[in-house]
Design a protein around this motif. Structure first.
Motif, PDB file in Angstrom:
ATOM      1  N   PHE A 108       0.809  -1.229   0.000  1.00 53.81           N
ATOM      2  CA  PHE A 108       0.000   0.000   0.000  1.00 53.81           C
ATOM      3  C   PHE A 108       0.839   1.274   0.000  1.00 53.81           C
ATOM      4  N   MET A 109       2.103   1.157  -0.414  1.00 58.00           N
ATOM      5  CA  MET A 109       2.994   2.311  -0.447  1.00 58.00           C
ATOM      6  C   MET A 109       2.675   3.199  -1.653  1.00 58.00           C
ATOM      7  N   LYS A 110       3.208   4.438  -1.597  1.00 58.44           N
ATOM      8  CA  LYS A 110       3.075   5.323  -2.753  1.00 58.44           C
ATOM      9  C   LYS A 110       4.100   4.934  -3.816  1.00 58.44           C
ATOM     10  N   HIS A 111       5.298   4.555  -3.366  1.00 56.32           N
ATOM     11  CA  HIS A 111       6.340   4.082  -4.283  1.00 56.32           C
ATOM     12  C   HIS A 111       6.704   2.668  -3.886  1.00 56.32           C
ATOM     13  N   PRO A 112       7.066   1.817  -4.874  1.00 51.32           N
ATOM     14  CA  PRO A 112       7.411   0.435  -4.519  1.00 51.32           C
ATOM     15  C   PRO A 112       8.501   0.426  -3.449  1.00 51.32           C
ATOM     16  N   LEU A 113       8.314  -0.445  -2.446  1.00 54.37           N
ATOM     17  CA  LEU A 113       9.277  -0.493  -1.347  1.00 54.37           C
ATOM     18  C   LEU A 113      10.456  -1.378  -1.721  1.00 54.37           C
ATOM     19  N   LYS A 114      11.658  -0.867  -1.469  1.00 53.60           N
ATOM     20  CA  LYS A 114      12.845  -1.720  -1.578  1.00 53.60           C
ATOM     21  C   LYS A 114      13.698  -1.383  -0.366  1.00 53.60           C
ATOM     22  N   ILE A 115      13.829  -2.336   0.548  1.00 52.78           N
ATOM     23  CA  ILE A 115      14.500  -2.010   1.809  1.00 52.78           C
ATOM     24  C   ILE A 115      15.566  -3.046   2.153  1.00 52.78           C
ATOM     25  N   VAL A 116      16.694  -2.550   2.631  1.00 51.94           N
ATOM     26  CA  VAL A 116      17.763  -3.426   3.110  1.00 51.94           C
ATOM     27  C   VAL A 116      17.675  -3.449   4.639  1.00 51.94           C
ATOM     28  N   LEU A 117      17.500  -4.648   5.199  1.00 50.43           N
ATOM     29  CA  LEU A 117      17.397  -4.792   6.658  1.00 50.43           C
ATOM     30  C   LEU A 117      18.641  -5.506   7.163  1.00 50.43           C
ATOM     31  N   ARG A 118      19.245  -4.976   8.240  1.00 50.95           N
ATOM     32  CA  ARG A 118      20.439  -5.628   8.782  1.00 50.95           C
ATOM     33  C   ARG A 118      20.175  -6.072  10.212  1.00 50.95           C
ATOM     34  N   GLY A 119      20.755  -7.225  10.587  1.00 52.82           N
ATOM     35  CA  GLY A 119      20.577  -7.714  11.958  1.00 52.82           C
ATOM     36  C   GLY A 119      20.655  -9.218  12.011  1.00 52.82           C
ATOM     37  N   VAL A 120      19.740  -9.821  12.791  1.00 56.11           N
ATOM     38  CA  VAL A 120      19.722 -11.269  12.988  1.00 56.11           C
ATOM     39  C   VAL A 120      18.735 -11.883  11.987  1.00 56.11           C
ATOM     40  N   THR A 121      19.191 -12.849  11.178  1.00 60.95           N
ATOM     41  CA  THR A 121      18.267 -13.443  10.197  1.00 60.95           C
ATOM     42  C   THR A 121      17.508 -14.641  10.749  1.00 60.95           C
ATOM     43  N   ASN A 122      18.126 -15.385  11.672  1.00 57.67           N
ATOM     44  CA  ASN A 122      17.501 -16.606  12.200  1.00 57.67           C
ATOM     45  C   ASN A 122      17.701 -16.655  13.705  1.00 57.67           C
ATOM     46  N   ASP A 123      16.617 -16.726  14.471  1.00 60.45           N
ATOM     47  CA  ASP A 123      16.785 -16.924  15.913  1.00 60.45           C
ATOM     48  C   ASP A 123      15.699 -17.865  16.423  1.00 60.45           C
ATOM     49  N   GLN A 124      15.559 -17.966  17.738  1.00 62.00           N
ATOM     50  CA  GLN A 124      14.589 -18.929  18.278  1.00 62.00           C
ATOM     51  C   GLN A 124      13.261 -18.287  18.653  1.00 62.00           C
ATOM     52  N   VAL A 125      13.122 -16.983  18.374  1.00 62.17           N
ATOM     53  CA  VAL A 125      11.932 -16.264  18.830  1.00 62.17           C
ATOM     54  C   VAL A 125      10.983 -15.933  17.685  1.00 62.17           C
ATOM     55  N   ASP A 126      11.502 -15.261  16.676  1.00 59.21           N
ATOM     56  CA  ASP A 126      10.654 -14.767  15.589  1.00 59.21           C
ATOM     57  C   ASP A 126      10.745 -15.671  14.367  1.00 59.21           C
ATOM     58  N   PRO A 127       9.748 -15.550  13.464  1.00 52.88           N
ATOM     59  CA  PRO A 127       9.846 -16.308  12.212  1.00 52.88           C
ATOM     60  C   PRO A 127      11.099 -15.861  11.463  1.00 52.88           C
ATOM     61  N   SER A 128      11.845 -16.820  10.910  1.00 51.97           N
ATOM     62  CA  SER A 128      13.085 -16.446  10.233  1.00 51.97           C
ATOM     63  C   SER A 128      12.768 -15.889   8.854  1.00 51.97           C
ATOM     64  N   VAL A 129      13.754 -15.243   8.278  1.00 51.94           N
ATOM     65  CA  VAL A 129      13.606 -14.707   6.936  1.00 51.94           C
ATOM     66  C   VAL A 129      13.316 -15.850   5.959  1.00 51.94           C
ATOM     67  N   ASP A 130      13.924 -17.033   6.195  1.00 48.69           N
ATOM     68  CA  ASP A 130      13.685 -18.187   5.316  1.00 48.69           C
ATOM     69  C   ASP A 130      12.212 -18.575   5.285  1.00 48.69           C
ATOM     70  N   VAL A 131      11.605 -18.645   6.466  1.00 54.73           N
ATOM     71  CA  VAL A 131      10.205 -19.061   6.548  1.00 54.73           C
ATOM     72  C   VAL A 131       9.289 -18.022   5.907  1.00 54.73           C
ATOM     73  N   LEU A 132       9.564 -16.742   6.142  1.00 53.83           N
ATOM     74  CA  LEU A 132       8.722 -15.707   5.547  1.00 53.83           C
ATOM     75  C   LEU A 132       8.851 -15.724   4.027  1.00 53.83           C
ATOM     76  N   LYS A 133      10.073 -15.985   3.552  1.00 58.98           N
ATOM     77  CA  LYS A 133      10.275 -16.060   2.101  1.00 58.98           C
ATOM     78  C   LYS A 133       9.488 -17.234   1.518  1.00 58.98           C
ATOM     79  N   ALA A 134       9.502 -18.366   2.233  1.00 62.02           N
ATOM     80  CA  ALA A 134       8.859 -19.579   1.712  1.00 62.02           C
ATOM     81  C   ALA A 134       7.340 -19.551   1.852  1.00 62.02           C
TER      82      ALA A 134
END
Length: 373
Positions: A108-134
């Motif tokens: 729902f952005m005005k311009h297509p979003l392209k964002i670089v996020l830095r930090g922890v990709t996989n931990d025991q608390v939140d859904p990992s980037v792998d799971v969200l991608k899949a």
């Protein structure tokens, strides 16, 4: 708008992301008081402050006021702006914590979003980037949010505590969302997965794959688990390993499960064999819970149904998570929308645990900032 939209007020620190995301989409101002007011270290945590900064980055003209102790927050949402951005996520939560909310806002952005996020990709608390991608990306596609621009790419992995991962997320905008009829999950046809290891022996990944297969091979032959061993700079700053598995059905439902090793210096060392087996068992459990959307993405599916055209959407879900139940309450407060909820017993559905059929009529949300050409 500020005159017409009534202020919603809440107390406490739970469900902060839900509230900020829904306030942004509905354009309603928000006041949250007594954020950990009774604790020794009161107020917002660093990962929440980082989340608020991220919301500020993707919007234009938002007003955010936080008192000195950080125990109360006032937020008047601006317009979703998007564009090319970067954000350093707090390492106390994974990038998934931030990405889950961006998935809700990005179309729902005005311009297509392209964002670089830095930090922890996989931990025991939140859904990992792998799971969200899949799982989350195929879900967005079902609502008509697709195209070349829809990407989650892992440039570097970062394990806790130090992180050092880097992820790129981009998403096209949509003026309207399609309604969905997604009531038959279908039978499982294949299992895919990733076993990753960083700053430990690459053998770890193979050992996880072997042990996961020893369980899953009993059920179906089509199993492929990639091993992903990142070296050098792309392996982040902390050692660790883990696994993400997805089961895909003939109707395109994707169910997921994942596990990560204990962060360096915390808890006992985990054997890769154990982790692989436990991850396979978690996947079987998720398959038993079933539904057309896995438990990680229940609230994303319900949000996209809510924002769809003024037409009926139906989705069959497994048992609702406590987070989803709270999300339904918030949807009612922010958008005055109620879902029809019907319980389906295993006898009716011939499989797994109890299911819930969720039905609603979309509010016809249109991306106001996207001009009609």
């Amino acid at each position: 708008v500020s005159g017409s939209a009534t202020l919603l007020s809440y107390t406490g620190c739970s469900f902060l992301r839900q509230r900020l995301v829904l306030a942004t989409l509905s354009g309603r101002p928000l006041k949250i008081r007594k954020i950990r007011a009774k604790e020794e270290d009161p107020g917002l945590r660093d990962f929440e402050a980082s989340f608020i900064r991220l919301i500020d980055k993707v919007t234009n003209g938002s007003r955010i006021e936080i008192n000195q102790t950080g125990t109360s927050l006032y937020y008047q949402p601006g317009l979703l702006y998007g564009g090319s951005l970067e954000h350093d996520c707090s390492t106390s939560r994974s990038i998934g914590y931030y990405l889950e909310s961006l998935l809700c806002l990005a179309p729902f952005m005005k311009h297509p979003l392209k964002i670089v996020l830095r930090g922890v990709t996989n931990d025991q608390v939140d859904p990992s980037v792998d799971v969200l991608k899949a799982t989350a990306l195929p879900l967005l596609k079902k609502f008509g949010i697709d195209g070349e621009g829809l990407v989650i790419k892992i440039n570097r992995r970062g394990m806790p505590p130090k992180g050092g991962g880097e992820v790129v997320f981009s998403c096209p905008m949509r003026k309207v969302l399609q309604p969905v009829q997604f009531t038959d999950p279908g039978k499982i046809k294949r299992i895919r997965g990733t076993a990753y290891s960083v700053r430990v022996s690459p053998q770890m990944a193979n050992r996880m794959v072997e042990s996961a297969r020893s369980i899953l091979n009993k059920f179906l032959p089509d199993i492929y688990i990639y091993t992903d061993h990142m070296k050098g700079a792309s392996s982040g700053k902390s050692p660790g390993f883990g696994m993400c598995l997805t089961a895909e059905t003939i109707n395109g439902t994707i169910l997921s499960a994942e596990l990560a090793s204990n962060p360096q210096g915390q808890g006992a060392a985990v054997l890769p064999e154990e982790l692989g087996q436990n991850c396979a068992k978690l996947l079987l459990e998720e398959v038993y819970r079933g539904g057309c959307v896995d438990s990680t993405n229940q609230s994303l599916a319900l949000l996209l149904m809510t924002l769809g055209q003024r037409d009926v959407s139906k989705v069959l879900l497994g048992p609702l998570s406590p987070y989803t139940i709270e999300f339904l309450r918030h949807l009612r407060s922010f958008f005055q929308i109620m879902f029809k909820i019907e319980t389906k017993t295993p006898e009716e559905e011939h499989m797994g645990g109890e299911k819930v059929l969720m039905t609603c009529v979309g509010i016809g949300f249109s991306n106001l900032s996207k001009t009609i050409r």
